[in-house]
Motif scaffolding. Structure first.
Motif, PDB file in Angstrom:
ATOM      1  N   LEU A 134      30.405  30.843  44.667  1.00 24.50           N
ATOM      2  CA  LEU A 134      29.246  30.934  45.116  1.00 24.50           C
ATOM      3  C   LEU A 134      28.693  32.267  45.040  1.00 24.50           C
ATOM      4  N   ASP A 135      29.607  33.416  45.151  1.00 26.06           N
ATOM      5  CA  ASP A 135      28.874  34.758  44.908  1.00 26.06           C
ATOM      6  C   ASP A 135      28.264  34.923  43.574  1.00 26.06           C
ATOM      7  N   ALA A 136      28.916  34.411  42.562  1.00 28.13           N
ATOM      8  CA  ALA A 136      28.469  34.509  41.295  1.00 28.13           C
ATOM      9  C   ALA A 136      27.105  33.893  41.326  1.00 28.13           C
ATOM     10  N   LEU A 137      26.849  32.441  41.712  1.00 30.99           N
ATOM     11  CA  LEU A 137      25.892  31.817  41.660  1.00 30.99           C
ATOM     12  C   LEU A 137      24.523  32.406  42.401  1.00 30.99           C
ATOM     13  N   GLY A 164      23.345  38.902  38.495  1.00 32.16           N
ATOM     14  CA  GLY A 164      24.392  38.857  37.981  1.00 32.16           C
ATOM     15  C   GLY A 164      24.607  38.432  36.695  1.00 32.16           C
ATOM     16  N   GLU A 165      25.630  38.731  35.973  1.00 31.46           N
ATOM     17  CA  GLU A 165      25.900  38.567  34.836  1.00 31.46           C
ATOM     18  C   GLU A 165      25.999  37.097  34.388  1.00 31.46           C
ATOM     19  N   LEU A 166      26.360  36.047  35.291  1.00 38.00           N
ATOM     20  CA  LEU A 166      26.337  34.600  34.955  1.00 38.00           C
ATOM     21  C   LEU A 166      25.142  34.146  34.818  1.00 38.00           C
ATOM     22  N   ARG A 167      24.067  34.506  35.731  1.00 37.76           N
ATOM     23  CA  ARG A 167      22.762  34.127  35.456  1.00 37.76           C
ATOM     24  C   ARG A 167      22.160  34.693  34.396  1.00 37.76           C
ATOM     25  N   ARG A 168      22.380  35.821  34.076  1.00 40.00           N
ATOM     26  CA  ARG A 168      21.714  36.206  32.715  1.00 40.00           C
ATOM     27  C   ARG A 168      22.302  35.586  31.354  1.00 40.00           C
TER      28      ARG A 168
END
Length: 429
Positions: free
Chosen positions: A318-321, A326-330
């Motif tokens: 959830l924190d990454a989303l 963040g790196e995950l979104r990029r």
């Protein structure tokens, strides 16, 4: 391939219901005003035609206009309601035949809009994959898609109850992992690993780590050997014994590591081969393994560890989303753009995707065509008759008012023509 396809057509912005109702009122006012004008002209010309004979032509035109206007007013009004409130047969057609109209509309849509031929023909001319790729290739659009997707996933995750999810995961693990017997699969896997020699690398790694640990912890032998010797022995004897045992232990480990045919390695191979065989064929060994497995999975500490692991993984996800920068979104945005550009540049891939999309659409149409038509039928049938009348009149009533206007004009021309012919004939005789 692009020479065959055309792009997705631009969606036409339709007027709102409020705009349609306003246009309907204006057209009704115009049509009624023409009837009133015709009536006024008729009254004036009728009163003065004896003094001015040429007004007979005007009176005839106005009379025909009134007849045409009234006839078409009756026809249009009879579609939606009873004219003047009089229950004349075959009037108020829409409210009285609402259910039949709904069934007919559903059948019409199913036959003419949802047939396989229509859907396949329409989709076959549209480059859906190319249009989507063109749109997604823009970084801003890709960012929007990823953001909406992540928001959706975050929302779904927020609805998940941790306890229920833990119970569901535990049920899945017990059914597909714990319940099946482990002995035979593990025995077969062990046989394959031993026959391929894959376990030797694991043994080498273990020996390397053991040698490193012995080199870094020579004092560990003191707790095992020298401290158990009689206290009257001199301390240098204790140290000599410890050092000697430590050196011999390291020498044994290195010799086993460096000699692929060492007798300890052969003993280990024989033991593992026997274990793999017993796991497949020895009921006692299989039963002991199953008992150990059951105790391990029933241990409350294991269940607590699984629950804490799920909560930690969920929080991290959830924190990454939620991190917009963040790196995950990029990475997700870059992935979407890259895929879109690959689709746009590869004609064969685009053709394959279009074929798959068309196939999926045909499958949905074939599977749910009747259900969609039934929804239309049920929706219309569930409407109140007055509501149905209002909806349909709002949509098509403005165009129907042209019938009244045309009737007024055509009636005036017909009245004038008939009067002119009648006057000409009477003049001849």
């Amino acid at each position: 391939m692009r020479s065959v396809w055309r792009t997705v057509p631009t969606v036409t912005i339709l007027p709102t219901d409020a705009e349609r109702k306003l246009a309907l009122r204006r057209m009704k006012t115009l049509a009624t005003s023409l009837l009133v004008v015709a009536a006024v002209v008729f009254a004036v010309s009728f009163a003065l035609q004896d003094r001015y004979p040429w007004l007979g032509f005007v009176r005839a035109a106005a009379e025909g206009a009134m007849v045409g206007a009234l006839a078409d007013w009756f026809a249009v009004t009879a579609l939606f309601r009873y004219p003047l409130g009089l229950r004349i047969p075959h009037t108020a057609i829409i409210p009285n035949r609402k259910d039949e109209i709904g069934a007919t509309l559903g059948a019409f849509v199913e036959t003419n809009f949802l047939s396989d031929e229509v859907v396949a023909g329409k989709l076959g001319t549209i480059d859906l994959a190319g249009a989507a790729a063109d749109w997604l290739a823009e970084p801003g659009n890709a960012r929007r898609v990823v953001a909406e997707s992540f928001h959706g996933v975050t929302g779904l995750a927020g609805l998940v109850d941790d306890e229920r999810m833990r119970e569901a995961m535990e049920a899945v693990v017990r059914r597909h992992v714990v319940a099946p017997l482990w002995g035979t699969p593990l025995g077969r896997l062990g046989e394959r690993v031993l026959s391929s020699g894959g376990h030797r690398e694991a043994v080498d790694l273990l020996l390397d780590r053991l040698d490193e640990w012995l080199a870094a912890n020579p004092e560990a032998f003191g707790a095992v050997v020298s401290r158990r010797l009689p206290s009257w022995l001199p301390s240098f004897v204790d140290r000599a014994i410890d050092d000697r045992l430590h050196a011999e232990a390291r020498r044994l480990v290195r010799s086993v590591r460096d000699d692929p045919d060492h007798r300890l390695r052969r003993s280990l191979d024989e033991y593992l081969a026997q274990l793999a065989d017993r796991l497949q064929h020895d009921p006692a060994t299989i039963e002991r393994l199953e008992a150990a497995k059951g105790r391990a999975f029933d241990d409350p500490r294991i269940r607590e560890l699984a629950a804490s692991t799920w909560q930690a993984a969920r929080a991290a996800a959830l924190d990454a989303l939620a991190d917009e920068d963040g790196e995950l979104r990029r990475r997700a945005e870059a992935f979407v753009v890259d895929v879109a550009r690959r689709i746009r540049a590869d004609d064969e891939l685009r053709a394959s995707l279009n074929a798959r999309l068309t196939g999926a659409a045909l499958h949905l149409v074939t599977s749910y065509r009747s259900d969609i038509a039934h929804v239309i039928t049920e929706t219309v049938q569930s409407w109140d008759p007055s509501e149905t009348t209002e909806k349909i009149e709002t949509q098509v009533g403005r165009d129907l008012q042209f019938i009244r206007i045309n009737g007024t004009v055509v009636g005036a021309l017909a009245g004038l023509a008939i009067y002119s012919m009648a006057t000409g004939v009477s003049a001849l005789f």
